[in-house]
Design a protein around this motif. Structure first.
Motif, short mmCIF file in Angstrom:
data_model
loop_
_atom_site.label_atom_id
_atom_site.label_comp_id
_atom_site.label_asym_id
_atom_site.label_seq_id
_atom_site.Cartn_x
_atom_site.Cartn_y
_atom_site.Cartn_z
N LEU A 170 -4.79 -15.14 0.38
CA LEU A 170 -3.67 -14.87 -0.53
C LEU A 170 -3.43 -13.38 -0.72
N SER A 171 -4.49 -12.59 -0.73
CA SER A 171 -4.32 -11.13 -0.88
C SER A 171 -3.58 -10.55 0.31
N ARG A 172 -3.80 -11.09 1.48
CA ARG A 172 -3.10 -10.60 2.67
C ARG A 172 -1.64 -11.03 2.66
N ALA A 173 -1.37 -12.19 2.09
CA ALA A 173 0.03 -12.62 1.95
C ALA A 173 0.78 -11.70 0.99
N VAL A 174 0.13 -11.31 -0.10
CA VAL A 174 0.77 -10.39 -1.05
C VAL A 174 1.09 -9.06 -0.37
N LEU A 227 -2.38 -17.61 -11.26
CA LEU A 227 -2.72 -16.67 -10.20
C LEU A 227 -1.47 -16.15 -9.50
N ILE A 228 -0.56 -17.04 -9.16
CA ILE A 228 0.68 -16.64 -8.48
C ILE A 228 1.52 -15.73 -9.39
N LEU A 229 1.59 -16.08 -10.66
CA LEU A 229 2.38 -15.28 -11.60
C LEU A 229 1.82 -13.86 -11.73
N LEU A 230 0.51 -13.73 -11.89
CA LEU A 230 -0.10 -12.41 -12.03
C LEU A 230 0.04 -11.59 -10.75
N LEU A 231 -0.12 -12.24 -9.60
CA LEU A 231 0.04 -11.52 -8.34
C LEU A 231 1.48 -11.09 -8.12
N PHE A 232 2.43 -11.92 -8.55
CA PHE A 232 3.84 -11.54 -8.44
C PHE A 232 4.14 -10.33 -9.32
N PHE A 234 1.95 -8.06 -10.30
CA PHE A 234 1.31 -6.91 -9.65
C PHE A 234 2.16 -6.41 -8.49
N ARG A 235 2.64 -7.34 -7.66
CA ARG A 235 3.43 -6.94 -6.49
C ARG A 235 4.66 -6.15 -6.90
N GLN A 236 5.36 -6.63 -7.91
CA GLN A 236 6.58 -5.96 -8.34
C GLN A 236 6.30 -4.58 -8.93
N LEU A 237 5.26 -4.49 -9.75
CA LEU A 237 4.91 -3.20 -10.35
C LEU A 237 4.39 -2.22 -9.30
N PHE A 238 3.57 -2.72 -8.39
CA PHE A 238 3.01 -1.88 -7.33
C PHE A 238 4.12 -1.37 -6.41
N ARG A 239 5.05 -2.25 -6.07
CA ARG A 239 6.19 -1.87 -5.22
C ARG A 239 7.03 -0.79 -5.91
N ALA A 240 7.33 -0.99 -7.19
CA ALA A 240 8.14 -0.02 -7.93
C ALA A 240 7.41 1.33 -8.01
N TRP A 241 6.11 1.29 -8.19
CA TRP A 241 5.29 2.52 -8.26
C TRP A 241 5.32 3.26 -6.93
N LEU A 242 5.18 2.53 -5.84
CA LEU A 242 5.20 3.16 -4.52
C LEU A 242 6.56 3.77 -4.21
N ILE A 243 7.62 3.07 -4.56
CA ILE A 243 8.96 3.61 -4.33
C ILE A 243 9.15 4.90 -5.13
N ASP A 244 8.63 4.92 -6.35
CA ASP A 244 8.74 6.12 -7.18
C ASP A 244 7.93 7.28 -6.60
N LYS A 245 6.75 6.98 -6.05
CA LYS A 245 5.84 8.04 -5.59
C LYS A 245 6.14 8.53 -4.18
N ILE A 246 6.47 7.59 -3.27
CA ILE A 246 6.68 8.01 -1.87
C ILE A 246 7.95 7.45 -1.25
N GLY A 247 8.73 6.71 -2.01
CA GLY A 247 9.99 6.21 -1.51
C GLY A 247 9.92 4.89 -0.77
N GLY A 248 8.75 4.26 -0.70
CA GLY A 248 8.60 2.99 0.02
C GLY A 248 7.14 2.70 0.29
N ILE A 249 6.86 2.11 1.45
CA ILE A 249 5.49 1.75 1.80
C ILE A 249 5.07 2.41 3.11
N THR A 250 3.76 2.48 3.29
CA THR A 250 3.15 2.84 4.58
C THR A 250 2.09 1.80 4.89
N GLY A 251 1.51 1.87 6.06
CA GLY A 251 0.43 0.96 6.40
C GLY A 251 -0.74 1.10 5.44
N ASP A 252 -1.01 2.33 4.98
CA ASP A 252 -2.08 2.55 4.01
C ASP A 252 -1.81 1.80 2.71
#
Length: 278
Positions: A170-174, A227-232, A234-252
């Protein structure tokens, strides 16, 4: 050629293609030996992302088998350390390296360019070391509690093994789900993850989640829903944080998402076991 033979040949080609995609995913995300006759192309590597969860499931089964063997002759704490070490060997510390690089980049950079530049640096800094030690310590302690309390309440290691497989898959799916709707911000020639992280389709997410949730049969509806609700969230907050910090995602960042999601899963399962030991 008869109609039945043509259908058989078509199904055979589909199965062959899917196995090829699975082997590509295994070769990319792990050190597990794969056939040398794999067919590779950027497009196929991109499609192999659908099996990210299945790779996690296979890794969990291998490490679970390792645990079951050595728990017969060694104490649980030592067995778990050896199991985690075996996991690092099986994956080449692929996701842990991503977490450390992301922590160094975002922690040490003052702007997007500096953060991305630091992430590409193979050296590990203070932010990376502290983050990596913290996540590994959390993972070890949570798995130890799940192994010991699960056995105490159920007189079986099945609970621990199901927790492990759910955490891995499930962590890899997220992590992979971030590819669906988040821009990749690194130059094409600077990362081996660029091909994998481009042009994903919703169908890939469906396959990822379907495989990832296979171990969820063991748990109650409310546990899985929580579990699904909490991971969702986290995903949304983490995504928003990454967009704010670097503009998107990287493999890291994908590696970091996998590691953090895995720990969140174990925390939720540990809380559920504590509140409902029966």
């Amino acid at each position: 050629m008869s109609c039945k033979k043509r259908e058989f040949h078509a199904y055979k080609e589909i199965i062959k293609k899917e196995f090829n995609l699975l082997f590509l995913a295994l070769s990319f995300f792990s050190r597990i030996p794969t056939p040398k006759k794999m067919i590779y192309s950027p497009r196929l590597l991109n499609q192999s992302n659908r099996y990210f969860s299945l790779v996690g499931l296979l890794l969990a089964l291998l490490q679970g088998a390792f645990f079951l063997i050595f728990i017969q002759i060694l104490p649980a704490p030592i067995t778990l350390i050896l199991m985690l070490a075996a996991g690092l060997i099986l994956t080449g510390a692929f996701h842990e390296d991503g977490l450390a690089d992301m922590a160094d980049g975002i922690g040490g950079g003052l702007n997007i360019e500096q953060r991305l530049s630091i992430m590409k640096d193979s050296r590990v800094g203070t932010y990376g070391v502290v983050t990596l030690v913290t996540i590994l310590a959390l993972k070890y302690l949570l798995l130890l509690e799940l192994a010991q309390k699960g056995y105490l309440y159920t007189d079986s290691h099945l609970f621990f093994l199901v927790c492990l497989t759910l955490g891995f898959s499930l962590s890899r799916a997220v992590a992979a789900s971030l590819i669906i709707n988040t821009a990749y911000v690194r130059e094409k020639k600077s990362s081996k993850s660029t091909t994998l992280a481009s042009a994903q389709k919703p169908q890939e997410l469906f396959i990822l989640l379907a495989v990832a949730l296979l171990p969820a049969w063991y748990f109650s509806f409310y546990e899985v829903l929580s579990l699904i609700l909490l991971l969702f969230i986290f995903r949304q907050l983490f995504r928003a944080w990454l967009i704010d910090k670097i503009g998107g995602i990287t493999g890291d960042c994908l590696g970091a998402a996998q590691q953090i999601s895995e720990v969140i899963i174990y925390i939720v399962l540990m809380a559920s076991l504590t509140l409902n030991p029966s």
